[in-house]
Design an enzyme around this catalytic site. Structure first.
Site, PDB file in Angstrom:
ATOM      1  N   VAL A 150       0.842  -1.198   0.000  1.00  0.00           N
ATOM      2  CA  VAL A 150       0.000   0.000   0.000  1.00  0.00           C
ATOM      3  C   VAL A 150       0.880   1.253   0.000  1.00  0.00           C
ATOM      4  O   VAL A 150       0.631   2.202  -0.753  1.00  0.00           O
ATOM      5  CB  VAL A 150      -0.959   0.009   1.219  1.00  0.00           C
ATOM      6  CG1 VAL A 150      -1.655   1.363   1.353  1.00  0.00           C
ATOM      7  CG2 VAL A 150      -2.005  -1.096   1.081  1.00  0.00           C
ATOM      8  N   SER A 176      -9.916  10.305  -2.260  1.00  0.00           N
ATOM      9  CA  SER A 176      -9.839  10.017  -0.825  1.00  0.00           C
ATOM     10  C   SER A 176      -9.453   8.569  -0.550  1.00  0.00           C
ATOM     11  O   SER A 176      -9.521   8.109   0.568  1.00  0.00           O
ATOM     12  CB  SER A 176     -11.183  10.316  -0.177  1.00  0.00           C
ATOM     13  OG  SER A 176     -12.180   9.535  -0.794  1.00  0.00           O
ATOM     14  N   SER A 177      -9.073   7.814  -1.596  1.00  0.00           N
ATOM     15  CA  SER A 177      -8.716   6.418  -1.345  1.00  0.00           C
ATOM     16  C   SER A 177      -7.206   6.268  -1.228  1.00  0.00           C
ATOM     17  O   SER A 177      -6.459   7.147  -1.610  1.00  0.00           O
ATOM     18  CB  SER A 177      -9.224   5.551  -2.496  1.00  0.00           C
ATOM     19  OG  SER A 177      -8.335   5.640  -3.575  1.00  0.00           O
ATOM     20  N   CYS A 178      -6.793   5.114  -0.682  1.00  0.00           N
ATOM     21  CA  CYS A 178      -5.356   4.859  -0.538  1.00  0.00           C
ATOM     22  C   CYS A 178      -4.839   3.923  -1.616  1.00  0.00           C
ATOM     23  O   CYS A 178      -3.662   3.598  -1.650  1.00  0.00           O
ATOM     24  CB  CYS A 178      -5.061   4.265   0.834  1.00  0.00           C
ATOM     25  SG  CYS A 178      -5.276   5.462   2.150  1.00  0.00           S
ATOM     26  N   VAL A 179      -5.711   3.420  -2.447  1.00  0.00           N
ATOM     27  CA  VAL A 179      -5.245   2.542  -3.524  1.00  0.00           C
ATOM     28  C   VAL A 179      -5.712   3.095  -4.863  1.00  0.00           C
ATOM     29  O   VAL A 179      -5.516   2.580  -5.880  1.00  0.00           O
ATOM     30  CB  VAL A 179      -5.726   1.082  -3.363  1.00  0.00           C
ATOM     31  CG1 VAL A 179      -4.905   0.381  -2.309  1.00  0.00           C
ATOM     32  CG2 VAL A 179      -7.200   1.023  -3.026  1.00  0.00           C
TER      33      VAL A 179
END
Lengths: 160, 103
Positions: A24, B100-103
């Site tokens: 991630v 706003s996502s991390c992926v």
């Protein structure tokens, strides 16, 4: 947005949560336009073996943060029952999939597609008697620690 | 918050240049915004922007992965279309808030 930032992320553990933390962070860095390198060493190499990479497990024994529904503590003794670990790990992978977090192989492809690079540690490879062919084809090279520092020069290093 | 004029339309933007109201968006705004960053938008760019808008307006979280599965472009191609930080840039040109996502 594209700038001179650079990061190297070392993944030294093979548990689901450790590997994903590295993936991630690496993918996030690539998405920000940061030059990104991943370096897998020791048990982290497990995550690069095609046969196992999409079936990583989390530790259900001796993991005090592991909770059951309702935030109840997960009794360590339950963790020693066959298949419990596999079941819990599968559940975690399913929850991640819902958030659009891909399986490990697809994650590596995403990182590669954005220009990130994936390396394996020579010493750990020798120790586990692994060859480059045993690892996912996106592993760019097997590096010594000196070579790792060379390619990481001038950037930040994150150890997981 | 600031006001900016793109293609003759005055819009409100936040500190990073993202539109405050996604409904004010037009293709011309997108093209002018991108031009400011030195990027010439093609039909394929616009198609990606429309895809993102459709997803966003349905309430879905935008991810690089979903763009890769859109059938418009693969992930590698997405990075090529919007060099550097594709999801951020594309969201901006699509008139949407910062992802706003991390992926």
């Amino acid at each position: 947005m594209a700038d001179n930032r650079k990061v190297s992320i070392i993944v030294s553990k093979g548990r689901l949560e450790d590997v994903y933390a590295g993936l991630v962070m690496a993918n996030g860095a690539v998405m920000e336009g940061i030059e990104t390198k991943m370096f897998f060493t020791f048990f982290g190499l497990h995550a690069l073996k095609p046969k196992f990479m999409n079936r990583l497990h989390t530790a259900v024994v001796g993991n005090p943060a592991l909770r059951m529904p309702g935030d109840l503590p997960f009794p360590t003794l339950l963790g020693i029952i066959p298949f419990v670990e596999a079941g819990i790990s599968a559940m975690m992978r399913k929850e991640m999939e819902k958030l659009d977090v891909p399986p490990v192989d697809e994650f590596l492809e995403m990182i590669d597609a954005g220009g990130g690079e994936i390396y394996a540690c020579k010493l750990a490879m020798d120790m586990f008697k692994l060859k480059k062919e045993d690892l996912h084809p996106l592993v760019k090279d097997v590096l010594t620690v000196g070579e790792f520092y060379e390619i990481s020069k001038g950037g930040e290093i994150i150890f997981i | 918050m600031a006001e900016k004029t793109f293609a003759g339309i005055t819009v409100q933007v936040d500190d990073d240049g993202y539109l405050i109201d996604p409904n004010q968006w037009t293709e011309d705004i997108a093209k002018e915004m991108a031009k400011e960053d030195g990027l010439e938008l093609t039909d394929q760019h616009i198609e990606v922007l429309k895809f993102l808008r459709e997803k966003y307006l349905k309430g879905e979280t935008l991810t690089i992965r979903s763009v890769g599965k859109s059938g418009i472009v693969d992930i590698k191609g997405f990075y090529k279309l919007f060099p550097g930080a594709p999801l951020k840039k594309a969201s901006k040109y699509a008139g949407l808030p910062k992802p706003s996502s991390c992926v």
